[in-house]
Design a protein around this motif. Structure first.
Motif, mmCIF file in Angstrom:
data_model
loop_
_atom_site.group_PDB
_atom_site.id
_atom_site.type_symbol
_atom_site.label_atom_id
_atom_site.label_comp_id
_atom_site.label_asym_id
_atom_site.label_seq_id
_atom_site.Cartn_x
_atom_site.Cartn_y
_atom_site.Cartn_z
ATOM 1 N N LEU A 72 63.584 56.004 20.041
ATOM 2 C CA LEU A 72 63.078 54.650 19.806
ATOM 3 C C LEU A 72 62.611 54.020 21.119
ATOM 4 O O LEU A 72 61.579 53.343 21.167
ATOM 5 N N CYS A 125 64.886 50.787 10.042
ATOM 6 C CA CYS A 125 65.283 52.092 10.588
ATOM 7 C C CYS A 125 66.421 52.732 9.802
ATOM 8 O O CYS A 125 66.803 53.876 10.090
ATOM 9 N N ILE A 131 67.744 57.978 11.311
ATOM 10 C CA ILE A 131 66.738 56.915 11.340
ATOM 11 C C ILE A 131 65.543 57.316 10.493
ATOM 12 O O ILE A 131 65.074 58.453 10.556
ATOM 13 N N TRP A 133 62.151 57.401 10.458
ATOM 14 C CA TRP A 133 61.076 57.249 11.433
ATOM 15 C C TRP A 133 59.752 56.877 10.783
ATOM 16 O O TRP A 133 58.911 56.233 11.418
ATOM 17 N N CYS A 136 60.242 53.204 10.665
ATOM 18 C CA CYS A 136 60.691 52.576 11.907
ATOM 19 C C CYS A 136 59.617 52.589 12.992
ATOM 20 O O CYS A 136 59.353 51.566 13.624
ATOM 21 N N SER A 140 57.699 49.540 15.294
ATOM 22 C CA SER A 140 58.076 49.422 16.702
ATOM 23 C C SER A 140 56.858 49.262 17.596
ATOM 24 O O SER A 140 56.938 48.630 18.659
ATOM 25 N N LEU A 170 64.386 46.003 12.954
ATOM 26 C CA LEU A 170 64.611 47.419 12.710
ATOM 27 C C LEU A 170 66.036 47.768 12.303
ATOM 28 O O LEU A 170 66.290 48.877 11.837
#
Length: 256
Positions: A72, A125, A131, A133, A136, A140, A170
């Motif tokens: 992240l 997330c 997580i 992804w 997420c 981000s 998140l």
């Protein structure tokens, strides 16, 4: 005299960094301009040097405790580093008065964030066993771009934006959000520092004095901060940020 002031105000900024975390660095640029006597072009890279070193030191215990999310941090940094260079390029074409007024606005945003107490946690997330992804990473990137742009323009670390993005958008747990934020700040600060060096004559004695005392003071204050309640201190610091922001606006518009 300038070196003595750099030592003194570096220590003050370091104490604030150690007690309050990354938010304490928001006063580094005003201290360098109004107390030490640098102009905005010189204050930004010196501020980024202090922020980067202090964040790297602060990140080490988080890394040892495994309270970082490396991938992240990589997403934020991959978006933030090019934006940092872009912010520096934009800032080089703006008058100092415009940069100072923009910085005052960022200070107000940071102070308001310090006073807020939003307990909501995002879920982008969240995924069983890890997580998500797919959800997420795309969310981000805009936050990483915004933080990088502010770092390049104004010489701020952006922790007051990174941590809310990680937690509120998140759903990252606060201890991991802090550690991850420190890594992003180190990457963006390094990029911002490099982007501001070209063609700039920096007084390295002042820069070194400010950075050294800030780093040492942040380490000492960080140890004290673990044994004290800093909530009230953070509120008073937010009010101080508002006062300094108002002074920057008045000085820029009426006194320059």
């Amino acid at each position: 005299m300038s070196i003595a002031l750099a030592l003194a105000f570096g220590a003050i900024i370091g104490v604030l960094l150690g007690l309050l975390g990354g938010g304490g660095s928001i006063l580094a640029v005003p201290a360098l301009i109004y107390a030490v006597g640098l102009d905005m072009d010189q204050a930004i890279p010196v501020s980024l040097l202090v922020i980067g070193v202090a964040s790297a030191v602060g990140a080490l215990p988080k890394i040892r405790a495994r309270q970082v999310e490396w991938r992240l941090a990589g997403v934020f940094s991959a978006a933030g580093i090019p934006a940092t260079f872009a912010g520096a390029a934009i800032g080089s074409h703006l008058p100092q008065s415009v940069l100072l007024l923009g910085f005052a606005a960022v200070m107000v945003l940071a102070g308001a964030r310090m006073l807020s107490s939003n307990d909501h946690t995002g879920t982008a997330c969240d995924a069983e066993g890890g997580i998500d992804w797919r959800r997420c990473a795309p969310r981000s990137i805009p936050a990483g771009l915004a933080v990088g742009l502010l770092t390049g323009l104004f010489g701020v670390g952006g922790g007051f934006l990174i941590i809310p993005a990680l937690v509120l958008m998140l759903g990252v747990e606060m201890p991991i959000a802090i550690g991850t934020s420190l890594l992003v700040i180190v990457a963006n600060s390094a990029a911002g520092f490099l982007s501001h060096l070209q063609g700039l004559d920096i007084d390295w004695a002042i820069a070194g004095a400010f950075a050294a005392t800030a780093t040492v003071a942040s380490l000492v204050a960080g140890q004290l901060g673990t044994r004290m309640n800093t909530d009230r201190l953070q509120r008073w610091f937010a009010y101080l940020v508002f006062v300094v922001a108002a002074f920057v606006v008045v000085d820029t518009i009426f006194l320059r």
